[in-house]
Design an enzyme around this catalytic site. Structure first.
Site, mmCIF file in Angstrom:
data_model
loop_
_atom_site.group_PDB
_atom_site.id
_atom_site.type_symbol
_atom_site.label_atom_id
_atom_site.label_comp_id
_atom_site.label_asym_id
_atom_site.label_seq_id
_atom_site.Cartn_x
_atom_site.Cartn_y
_atom_site.Cartn_z
ATOM 1 N N ARG A 1 -2.605 4.146 -1.506
ATOM 2 C CA ARG A 1 -3.469 3.305 -2.075
ATOM 3 C C ARG A 1 -4.356 2.829 -0.941
ATOM 4 O O ARG A 1 -5.612 2.741 -1.341
ATOM 5 C CB ARG A 1 -2.816 2.002 -2.838
ATOM 6 C CG ARG A 1 -3.756 1.264 -3.529
ATOM 7 C CD ARG A 1 -3.107 -0.274 -4.261
ATOM 8 N NE ARG A 1 -4.264 -0.626 -5.256
ATOM 9 C CZ ARG A 1 -4.902 -1.801 -4.838
ATOM 10 N NH1 ARG A 1 -4.999 -2.220 -3.480
ATOM 11 N NH2 ARG A 1 -5.593 -2.214 -5.470
ATOM 12 N N CYS A 2 -3.846 2.447 0.218
ATOM 13 C CA CYS A 2 -4.490 1.866 1.094
ATOM 14 C C CYS A 2 -5.927 3.070 1.670
ATOM 15 O O CYS A 2 -6.603 2.602 2.339
ATOM 16 C CB CYS A 2 -3.761 1.608 2.405
ATOM 17 S SG CYS A 2 -2.201 0.698 1.988
#
Ligand SMILES: NC(=[NH2+])NCCC[C@H](N)C(=O)O
Length: 415
Positions: free
Chosen positions: A402-403
């Site tokens: 996600r990052c």
């Protein structure tokens, strides 16, 4: 189609922004790791292979992948006058203070004809030795020499591959963030130029927060629960004041649909730097959660004050997390899946390597780091489609799938 369209964490991902880790990682040294927010030095070749595997998983699943460096190069190519303005701003924000050095660095960067090479160089950092031949003829400047902690006249930006953080997509607009750390604040310059000047984005993207605001907020803390509810972490990276500020901007904006923000107060620590390191949505009714936040977590509801547009109403929610989420999503029930099934040691180990940090690319379909095998097995058992990516080197930067991604366009979810 609108340039930015993101109204959930889980709607089918159509277009995503990545940055392929580059030579900036070669400029990490033991002495600069802490300041540059890394825990170890990744092996670049392998980090790039892992990152290419990530991009391939996304493309194989119908996602258009665009790269920060390409958008920025296109921005410069489309606006010939912009190069000078960008370089001057880059040099100022790199902390180069004296006129003499500014000019040397300007000429050095401007000698790159190819826009993409130029952008990659600004990301990589500039070592004073690279300028040596030009410096030979001038006196060294005391100001620049003593103020520099390393040999870098412009520091590298090794966290750029975490494209989740410098801005956050919200509906058809963005929060262009002011970052918590000096090192990451420079990253937001690229998004500023893209949204203001790239032919596809210029005039198309509303800004609900700006990088020049006084408070800090980062994209890893911003989660789109649906088209009118956001969750935002109060964390090491995001201040409560920034949340109140973006709340007021969103509630009063004529085109923004957000009417409620749930502020999640999570412990302030390196392991839990953003909300998405401990909590991500993976299906309409499922979330991954790190068990370590369940005790201390407080959730506040923020809504518009009907009597005063300069204020917001804040109310603490005294209910179980799953009930709060179900209520705001408008569904009967939500299941929280604990990182590593809740086993204390395995959960701490896997959370450290981003076991809760999944990228959802369609309801029930997630990209995860392969190394978190305890959590991944549990997610498969729960019926999720788990797409595993290699992660020996990328994880050293303390961020997961996600990052490493910023959704630009997602399909709407049928709730
Ligand atoms: N959205 C995220 N969790 N991003 C992780 C960013 C990791 C990066 N090294 C930092 O400290 O900023």
């Amino acid at each position: 189609m609108t340039a930015i369209h993101v109204t959930s964490e889980i709607g089918k991902l159509k277009k995503v922004l990545l940055h392929r880790p580059g030579r900036e990682l070669l400029n990490l040294t033991p002495d600069t790791l802490e300041r540059l927010l890394f825990d170890d030095i990744p092996f670049l070749k392998v980090a790039q292979e892992e990152h290419d595997a990530f991009a391939k998983i996304l493309r194989d699943n119908g996602v258009e992948v665009v790269y920060l460096e390409d958008l920025m190069a296109e921005t410069l190519a489309a606006n010939p006058g912009l190069r000078e303005q960008f370089l001057k701003q880059f040099i100022d924000e790199a902390g180069i203070k004296t006129e003499k050095y500014k000019k040397i660095v300007y000429d050095f960067l401007n000698s790159y004809d190819d826009n993409k090479e130029l952008i990659l160089k600004t990301m990589e950092g500039i070592n004073v030795n690279e300028l040596d031949s030009k410096l030979r003829n001038i006196e060294n400047s005391l100001v620049d020499l003593v103020s520099d902690e390393s040999n870098f006249i412009a520091d590298p930006m090794p966290n750029l591959y975490f494209t989740r953080d410098p801005f956050g997509s919200i509906g058809n607009g963005v929060s262009l963030n002011r970052m918590y750390s000096v090192t990451r604040n420079r990253e937001t310059i690229y998004a500023e130029y893209i949204f203001d000047h790239h032919p596809e984005y210029k005039g198309q993207v509303d800004k609900y927060f700006d990088r020049y605001n006084p408070f800090h907020i980062e994209g890893g803390d911003i989660l789109n629960l649906n088209d009118h509810v956001l969750a935002i972490g109060i964390s090491q990276r995001t201040q409560a004041d920034a949340i109140e500020m973006i709340a007021k901007n969103l509630f009063s904006h004529k085109d923004a649909k957000i009417d409620t923000i749930l502020a999640f107060n999570i412990p302030n620590s390196r392991a839990f730097m953003h909300l998405d390191t401990v909590f991500t949505q993976i299906d309409k009714d499922k979330f991954t959660v790190h068990p370590g936040i369940m005790g201390p977590l407080q959730v506040f509801e923020i809504t518009a004050d009907p009597d005063n547009s300069n204020e917001v109403l804040v109310k603490e929610m005294n209910d179980k997390l799953e009930n709060i989420l179900a209520r705001y999503l408008g569904i009967p029930k939500v299941e929280l899946i604990m990182c590593a099934g809740g086993d204390k040691i395995a959960a701490e180990r896997e959370q450290w390597n981003d076991g809760s940090n999944t990228l959802c690319i369609a309801p029930g379909v997630i990209v995860v780091y392969e190394r978190n095998d305890v959590t991944n097995a549990l997610l498969k058992e729960k019926g999720l489609t788990v797409l595993e990516m290699p992660s020996a080197e990328l994880s050293r930067g303390r961020g997961g799938p996600r990052c490493m991604s910023m959704p630009l366009v997602r399909e709407e979810v049928e709730w």
